[in-house]
Design a protein around this motif. Structure first.
Motif, PDB file in Angstrom:
ATOM      1  N   ASP A  71       0.863  -1.190   0.000  1.00 31.06           N
ATOM      2  CA  ASP A  71       0.000   0.000   0.000  1.00 31.06           C
ATOM      3  C   ASP A  71       0.896   1.235   0.000  1.00 31.06           C
ATOM      4  O   ASP A  71       1.331   1.715   1.042  1.00 31.06           O
ATOM      5  N   SER A  72       1.148   1.742  -1.182  1.00 33.70           N
ATOM      6  CA  SER A  72       2.116   2.822  -1.340  1.00 33.70           C
ATOM      7  C   SER A  72       1.682   4.129  -0.700  1.00 33.70           C
ATOM      8  O   SER A  72       2.486   5.060  -0.573  1.00 33.70           O
ATOM      9  N   ALA A  73       0.422   4.231  -0.275  1.00 31.09           N
ATOM     10  CA  ALA A  73      -0.049   5.478   0.343  1.00 31.09           C
ATOM     11  C   ALA A  73       0.269   5.553   1.831  1.00 31.09           C
ATOM     12  O   ALA A  73       0.116   6.611   2.436  1.00 31.09           O
ATOM     13  N   ILE A  74       0.697   4.449   2.421  1.00 33.96           N
ATOM     14  CA  ILE A  74       1.032   4.469   3.850  1.00 33.96           C
ATOM     15  C   ILE A  74       2.374   5.163   4.038  1.00 33.96           C
ATOM     16  O   ILE A  74       3.383   4.775   3.445  1.00 33.96           O
ATOM     17  N   LEU A  75       2.396   6.185   4.865  1.00 28.56           N
ATOM     18  CA  LEU A  75       3.641   6.890   5.172  1.00 28.56           C
ATOM     19  C   LEU A  75       4.456   6.082   6.179  1.00 28.56           C
ATOM     20  O   LEU A  75       3.886   5.422   7.056  1.00 28.56           O
ATOM     21  N   VAL A  76       5.772   6.127   6.042  1.00 32.71           N
ATOM     22  CA  VAL A  76       6.650   5.416   6.974  1.00 32.71           C
ATOM     23  C   VAL A  76       7.716   6.374   7.490  1.00 32.71           C
ATOM     24  O   VAL A  76       8.404   7.029   6.701  1.00 32.71           O
ATOM     25  N   ALA A 398      -3.405  -4.923  -9.441  1.00 36.97           N
ATOM     26  CA  ALA A 398      -2.479  -4.011  -8.773  1.00 36.97           C
ATOM     27  C   ALA A 398      -1.337  -4.751  -8.083  1.00 36.97           C
ATOM     28  O   ALA A 398      -0.528  -4.134  -7.397  1.00 36.97           O
ATOM     29  N   ARG A 399      -1.293  -6.064  -8.264  1.00 39.71           N
ATOM     30  CA  ARG A 399      -0.258  -6.897  -7.647  1.00 39.71           C
ATOM     31  C   ARG A 399      -0.259  -6.738  -6.135  1.00 39.71           C
ATOM     32  O   ARG A 399       0.784  -6.700  -5.484  1.00 39.71           O
ATOM     33  N   GLY A 400      -1.452  -6.601  -5.577  1.00 41.94           N
ATOM     34  CA  GLY A 400      -1.610  -6.502  -4.142  1.00 41.94           C
ATOM     35  C   GLY A 400      -1.501  -5.112  -3.569  1.00 41.94           C
ATOM     36  O   GLY A 400      -1.794  -4.901  -2.396  1.00 41.94           O
ATOM     37  N   ASN A 401      -1.101  -4.127  -4.380  1.00 41.79           N
ATOM     38  CA  ASN A 401      -0.951  -2.762  -3.881  1.00 41.79           C
ATOM     39  C   ASN A 401      -2.336  -2.133  -3.726  1.00 41.79           C
ATOM     40  O   ASN A 401      -3.045  -1.893  -4.699  1.00 41.79           O
ATOM     41  N   LYS A 402      -2.712  -1.853  -2.488  1.00 44.11           N
ATOM     42  CA  LYS A 402      -4.066  -1.390  -2.232  1.00 44.11           C
ATOM     43  C   LYS A 402      -4.309   0.028  -2.742  1.00 44.11           C
ATOM     44  O   LYS A 402      -5.435   0.382  -3.080  1.00 44.11           O
ATOM     45  N   THR A 403      -3.276   0.842  -2.787  1.00 42.31           N
ATOM     46  CA  THR A 403      -3.445   2.194  -3.313  1.00 42.31           C
ATOM     47  C   THR A 403      -3.820   2.147  -4.789  1.00 42.31           C
ATOM     48  O   THR A 403      -4.746   2.826  -5.251  1.00 42.31           O
ATOM     49  N   VAL A 404      -3.102   1.321  -5.563  1.00 41.98           N
ATOM     50  CA  VAL A 404      -3.391   1.177  -6.989  1.00 41.98           C
ATOM     51  C   VAL A 404      -4.752   0.515  -7.176  1.00 41.98           C
ATOM     52  O   VAL A 404      -5.537   0.923  -8.039  1.00 41.98           O
ATOM     53  N   ALA A 405      -5.063  -0.497  -6.364  1.00 41.48           N
ATOM     54  CA  ALA A 405      -6.359  -1.175  -6.467  1.00 41.48           C
ATOM     55  C   ALA A 405      -7.506  -0.203  -6.219  1.00 41.48           C
ATOM     56  O   ALA A 405      -8.516  -0.222  -6.921  1.00 41.48           O
ATOM     57  N   ALA A 406      -7.360   0.654  -5.213  1.00 43.80           N
ATOM     58  CA  ALA A 406      -8.398   1.646  -4.925  1.00 43.80           C
ATOM     59  C   ALA A 406      -8.568   2.604  -6.096  1.00 43.80           C
ATOM     60  O   ALA A 406      -9.684   2.999  -6.439  1.00 43.80           O
ATOM     61  N   SER A 407      -7.442   2.966  -6.736  1.00 48.01           N
ATOM     62  CA  SER A 407      -7.507   3.853  -7.904  1.00 48.01           C
ATOM     63  C   SER A 407      -8.254   3.188  -9.051  1.00 48.01           C
ATOM     64  O   SER A 407      -9.078   3.819  -9.725  1.00 48.01           O
ATOM     65  N   ILE A 408      -7.983   1.909  -9.282  1.00 48.84           N
ATOM     66  CA  ILE A 408      -8.670   1.177 -10.346  1.00 48.84           C
ATOM     67  C   ILE A 408     -10.176   1.139 -10.100  1.00 48.84           C
ATOM     68  O   ILE A 408     -10.977   1.285 -11.031  1.00 48.84           O
TER      69      ILE A 408
END
Length: 428
Positions: A71-76, A398-408
């Motif tokens: 999930d690329s939107a999670i800040l770390v 999205a290969r499991g990436n929830k940020t991309v999946a949400a965008s789709i």
């Protein structure tokens, strides 16, 4: 309320940081191993993670890499000892928002978290208005474009009529992005009673409407589902549209509805209907519009190549014919989803007829025998099963990436997480 996960193998540190964050009204959870943290991230929509850079099972770099894929939107924000400052700086090149050295000072931590959220908010605000409005060629779309440009130039109000997924919100965002340089906020209010109830205190819909109008001063107010509103809010809207002066507090109002013009004249107050129907556009559906279908298919093919690092070149004729015969109940939104899915299923650099059975979820051979069978299959599914299936496919694409999946799927991350929990979808 922002949700933060604290990852450190020292439970004492975890609990101390959690107590600090709770005082600042953050929702905080803790994990003492990477495995525990990963499981929590799969189940909850975290906004930020505080992660120790040195863990006994897996180092912080590996965990950071996993987060950015999941999930690329999670800040770390990486936590480190003074001896590892160089490693912490290196982590920012890999996607960390920031780092903080131990022993951690509470005020510095608060500032770094606030700064990270502020930067992300600014980026999201810019990105949602960055893309241009994409119109296919043709007289109908030329007339729509001309009307939209007129509204931008005159800073006038506009009613946008269109079926689900035709781009009504995109029009509003485009008008806002091309408006005054010193434009104020972009505010959205959904007049669907269920949405109003969720967003209102004590069910006071009228107060919520006026508060939204107040927040939008100097900017744009997007009013969704105009046809759902009651007489009181209609009266308030009529008064607002009739009385506004173009000063620093002026609010440009864009209204959207799925009802046709003739139905609106029966639903709305006569004076309100007469006023807003002086300036409106009606967005076409994709169903049966071969030129528009071809245009958007090519457009989303380019989007796939950019967002998923693909090199898709073409869509074969048989696939295009299937798209031409598709019912397009969710229009452009559904087109984006299906093109992403087709690219996932495709082999090589082209979308061939091999993807058709899986693309439309029909047994092999049915699609070629009768396009109508596909429509009937979709209509026969329960809403929740269809939605669950779309979410699973989007996560695969999205290969499991929830940020991309949400965008789709054209939904926000937290809605996606809630749906995943609702349907008990397993995410690797």
């Amino acid at each position: 309320m922002k949700r933060i996960l604290i990852l450190d193998d020292n439970l004492t540190i975890c609990l101390m940081l959690k107590s600090w964050l709770v005082k600042k009204e953050y929702q905080a959870d803790t994990a003492t191993s990477v495995q525990e943290a990963q499981q929590k991230v799969r189940n909850e929509a975290y906004d930020l993670i505080l992660s120790d850079i040195r863990m006994p099972d897996v180092d912080g770099f590996s965990f950071l890499s996993w987060i950015k894929k999941f999930d690329s939107a999670i800040l770390v924000i990486m936590m480190t000892g003074y001896a590892d400052i160089e490693s912490a700086v290196e982590s920012m090149k890999l996607g960390a928002a920031d780092y903080i050295a131990k022993p951690i000072e509470a005020e510095l931590l608060y500032k770094k978290i606030a700064d990270a959220f502020k930067v992300q908010e600014n980026q999201r605000f810019t990105e949602q208005f960055r893309d241009p409005l994409i119109w296919p060629p043709g007289e109908c779309y030329d007339a729509i474009s001309a009307k939209v440009n007129e509204v931008i130039h005159d800073e006038s109000h506009l009613l946008v009529i269109g079926d689900n997924g035709t781009g009504k919100t995109s029009v509003a965002r485009y008008i806002y992005s091309r408006g005054r340089i010193d434009s104020g906020p972009f505010v959205t209010i959904d007049l669907n009673p269920q949405s109003l109830t969720r967003n209102c205190e004590k069910g006071d819909h009228e107060t919520h409407f006026m508060q939204s109008l107040e927040r939008a001063k100097g900017g744009l107010l997007l009013i969704q589902n105009l046809q759902k509103t009651g007489i009181t809010i209609q009266t308030m809207l009529l008064r607002t549209l009739s009385a506004q002066k173009k000063d620093e507090d002026f609010v440009q109002i864009i209204m959207t509805t799925e009802e046709k013009k003739e139905q609106l004249e029966l639903i709305l107050l006569p004076k309100l209907a007469d006023l807003i129907l002086r300036s409106y556009i009606e967005l076409p559906t994709l169903r049966g519009n071969r030129e528009a279908i071809l245009f958007f298919a090519d457009h989303f093919l380019e989007v796939v190549n950019r967002e998923l690092d693909k090199k898709m070149v073409t869509i074969e004729r048989e696939v295009l014919e299937a798209l031409f015969n598709y019912p397009w109940e969710e229009n452009i939104k559904e087109m984006k989803y299906l093109i992403f899915k087709a690219c996932l299923l495709a082999e090589g650099d082209r979308i061939s007829a091999k993807v058709l059975p899986a693309l439309f979820n029909t047994p092999v051979g049915e699609r070629s025998e009768s396009p109508q069978l596909q429509r009937e299959g979709l209509e026969g599914l329960k809403k929740e099963n269809y939605e669950k299936e779309k979410i699973i496919e989007a996560l695969r694409i999205a290969r499991g990436n929830k940020t991309v999946a949400a965008s789709i799927l054209n939904i926000d991350r937290k809605t996606l997480y809630n749906k995943i929990k609702l349907y008990s979808i397993e995410v690797n």
